[in-house]
Design an enzyme around this catalytic site. Structure first.
Site, PDB file in Angstrom:
ATOM      1  CD  GLU A 134      -6.484   7.045   5.716  1.00  0.00           C
ATOM      2  OE1 GLU A 134      -6.942   7.151   4.562  1.00  0.00           O
ATOM      3  OE2 GLU A 134      -5.285   7.270   5.977  1.00  0.00           O
ATOM      4  CD  GLN A 185      -6.973  11.023  -1.730  1.00  0.00           C
ATOM      5  OE1 GLN A 185      -5.876  10.529  -1.696  1.00  0.00           O
ATOM      6  NE2 GLN A 185      -7.828  10.917  -0.720  1.00  0.00           N
ATOM      7  CG  HIS A 201      -1.221   6.903  -1.787  1.00  0.00           C
ATOM      8  ND1 HIS A 201      -2.504   7.099  -2.258  1.00  0.00           N
ATOM      9  CD2 HIS A 201      -1.342   6.200  -0.630  1.00  0.00           C
ATOM     10  CE1 HIS A 201      -3.365   6.552  -1.401  1.00  0.00           C
ATOM     11  NE2 HIS A 201      -2.690   5.993  -0.406  1.00  0.00           N
ATOM     12  CG  ASP A 249      -0.823   5.285   3.333  1.00  0.00           C
ATOM     13  OD1 ASP A 249      -1.205   5.123   2.166  1.00  0.00           O
ATOM     14  OD2 ASP A 249      -1.535   5.823   4.210  1.00  0.00           O
ATOM     15  CG  HIS A 270      -7.602   4.514   0.855  1.00  0.00           C
ATOM     16  ND1 HIS A 270      -7.124   3.933  -0.285  1.00  0.00           N
ATOM     17  CD2 HIS A 270      -6.556   5.196   1.402  1.00  0.00           C
ATOM     18  CE1 HIS A 270      -5.838   4.251  -0.419  1.00  0.00           C
ATOM     19  NE2 HIS A 270      -5.474   5.014   0.592  1.00  0.00           N
ATOM     20  CG  HIS A 279      -1.929   1.104   1.206  1.00  0.00           C
ATOM     21  ND1 HIS A 279      -3.291   0.879   1.299  1.00  0.00           N
ATOM     22  CD2 HIS A 279      -1.786   2.452   1.083  1.00  0.00           C
ATOM     23  CE1 HIS A 279      -3.927   2.035   1.241  1.00  0.00           C
ATOM     24  NE2 HIS A 279      -3.032   3.011   1.111  1.00  0.00           N
ATOM     25  CD1 TRP A 298      -3.321  12.483   3.512  1.00  0.00           C
ATOM     26  CD2 TRP A 298      -2.126  12.289   1.638  1.00  0.00           C
ATOM     27  NE1 TRP A 298      -4.155  12.707   2.452  1.00  0.00           N
ATOM     28  CE2 TRP A 298      -3.455  12.597   1.294  1.00  0.00           C
ATOM     29  CE3 TRP A 298      -1.185  12.134   0.608  1.00  0.00           C
ATOM     30  CZ2 TRP A 298      -3.873  12.730  -0.031  1.00  0.00           C
ATOM     31  CZ3 TRP A 298      -1.600  12.272  -0.708  1.00  0.00           C
ATOM     32  CH2 TRP A 298      -2.923  12.560  -1.013  1.00  0.00           C
TER      33      TRP A 298
HETATM   34  N1  17E Z   1      -4.956   9.345   0.578  1.00  0.00           N
HETATM   35  C1  17E Z   1      -5.789   8.889   1.564  1.00  0.00           C
HETATM   36  O1  17E Z   1      -7.022   8.976   1.431  1.00  0.00           O
HETATM   37  N2  17E Z   1      -5.256   8.356   2.678  1.00  0.00           N
HETATM   38  C2  17E Z   1      -3.942   8.274   2.827  1.00  0.00           C
HETATM   39  N3  17E Z   1      -3.457   7.728   3.949  1.00  0.00           N
HETATM   40  C3  17E Z   1      -3.063   8.750   1.825  1.00  0.00           C
HETATM   41  C4  17E Z   1      -3.619   9.277   0.697  1.00  0.00           C
HETATM   42  C5  17E Z   1      -1.583   8.674   1.986  1.00  0.00           C
HETATM   43 FE   FE2 Z   2      -3.422   5.049   1.403  1.00  0.00          FE
END
Ligand code: 17E
Ligand code: FE2
Length: 416
Positions: free
Chosen positions: A212, A151, A58, A308, A209, A56, A314
């Site tokens: 989160e 996203q 980006h 990540d 995702h 995982h 982030w």
């Molecule tokens: N985008 C997201 O939604 N969550 C993350 N942890 C990262 C990008 C890195």
């Molecule tokens: Fe992520």
């Protein structure tokens, strides 16, 4: 290639390993230490292990921290806003040069398989096209799975669903989602159903995702797991982050775990990322905001660790060292017992292989592709404790990366 004096995981013996035509052709237990001869690779009793896997990350956003602005609050949502400011500045050359630098970090630290999420909430789909092209271009050197990752939402972003489908048609391997970011609970649920239908239509894997957030009311994981169960696709589905599970009521979790076990879905936790982004609305006591890794693992559910981010909107640290992520993960999840340490590498190797669906071609076994790393330690425990260097990375019989072990110049204080 002929390797002698290699140690394998969960095994105190020494082994001689031969490689022919890019495959492991024999793995024999030795009688004591062998003396090396020309052309042989002497592992010197070090651990020969399946390559590390980054399940995982980006890559499209890597190395953009502070551009054009830093994330001051340290929250997920400010990160998304900062990334949204960076997106108009993207070009293929910019993405490629950052991805190459990031891949070098990962490869130099023993990674040979990567699953990258790539933002599809961009009408040009530039990141997605660029990453798919790089995946194909680099297939001799590294395995990359591309996740079409919406996203800014599937149903809350203009044409989000259409863009997601175009990304799949353009060659993405995995369908993503972000239900906790959709405007409403209803849209979040509908987004999970939409992405599952797309995965079924195009026969793709799923990695969402999911939840989160620290909001204990964020319960999209149950929707994802139920969809996976009803469509009999659990082993092809992954729930990433699931940090809200940290804050779920235990009674709810006990019901949820029954469904999770039956669904057979995989989990990826990114402990360095979550310990940084979560808990931001707490004063004290402050939640850790990392999903229940220990409990999922104890329930026989597949969990692995990923980094990540590497220097992105982030998270502004990160270096491609999964042993660091593992170290954090075991601390934060209180998996600090002897048994945990002795099997620790599972979380950045075998478990991730299951998540990526590559088990059939992964591992140190006769007949499988001769891909491995040589670690400067003897076993899981010592490698974890000493944060050992990856001395060598061999992919399908070819040396991908080799390192000189660090040498202490100043004499040690004591002779032993
Ligand atoms: N985008 C997201 O939604 N969550 C993350 N942890 C990262 C990008 C890195
Ligand atoms: Fe992520």
């Amino acid at each position: 290639m002929d390797i002698i004096n290699a140690r394998l995981r969960q095994n105190p013996s020494l082994y001689r390993i031969r490689i022919d035509n890019g495959l492991f052709s024999s793995i024999e237990r030795q009688n004591g230490t062998l003396k090396g001869s020309d052309g042989q690779l002497d592992a010197n009793g070090k651990l020969l292990c399946a390559p590390f896997i980054e399940p995982h990350i980006h890559l499209d956003a890597a190395l953009t921290a502070g551009e054009p602005e830093w994330n001051h609050s340290g929250t997920l949502f400010e990160g998304i806003e900062r990334w949204s400011q960076r997106k108009p500045m993207l070009s293929a050359a910019d993405i490629r040069s950052r991805v190459f630098k990031t891949l070098n970090l990962l490869i130099n630290n023993g990674v040979q398989h990567i699953r990258t999420h790539v933002d599809t909430t961009d009408p040009s789909l530039l990141g997605l096209h660029t990453l798919c092209a790089l995946r194909d271009e680099l297939e001799d050197r590294i395995d990359i799975q591309v996740v079409a990752f919406p996203q800014e939402g599937i149903l809350s972003y203009p044409d989000g669903a259409k863009l997601l489908e175009s990304a799949i048609e353009a060659g993405a391997d995995v369908v993503g989602g972000i239900p906790h970011f959709e405007y409403t609970r209803e849209l979040g649920e509908a987004s999970v159903k939409t992405l599952i239908q797309l995965a079924l239509k195009y026969d793709k894997l799923v990695d969402v995702h999911c939840d989160e957030t620290d909001d204990p009311g964020s319960r999209f994981l149950e929707v994802l797991a139920a969809e996976a169960l009803f469509n009999d696709m659990g082993s092809r589905v992954t729930a990433s982050h699931t940090t809200a599970m940290h804050s779920y009521d235990n009674a709810y979790c006990s019901k949820l775990f029954r469904l999770l076990g039956r669904s057979g879905i995989n989990f990826v936790s990114c402990p360095t990322e979550s310990i940084h982004l979560q808990g931001r609305f707490d004063t004290f006591p402050k939640r850790r905001g990392v999903t229940r890794v220990k409990e999922l693992h104890a329930a026989g559910i597949n969990v692995s660790f990923g980094e990540d981010s590497i220097f992105d909107p982030w998270y502004s640290l990160g270096n491609g060292r999964l042993l660091r992520t593992l170290d954090f993960g075991l601390h934060i999840c209180q998996m600090m017992g002897y048994e945990d340490f002795s099997h620790a590498l599972d979380f950045i190797t075998d478990n991730s292989a299951r998540t990526l669906g590559i088990q059939d071609s992964y591992g140190i076994e006769v007949g499988k592709p001769a891909s491995f790393i040589l670690l400067d330690g003897e076993d899981d425990y010592s490698v974890l404790r000493m944060q050992s260097e990856v001395l060598m990375s061999v992919r399908k019989g070819k040396v991908l990366m080799q390192k000189e072990p660090a040498k202490v110049i100043t004499p040690a204080l004591f002779d032993i």
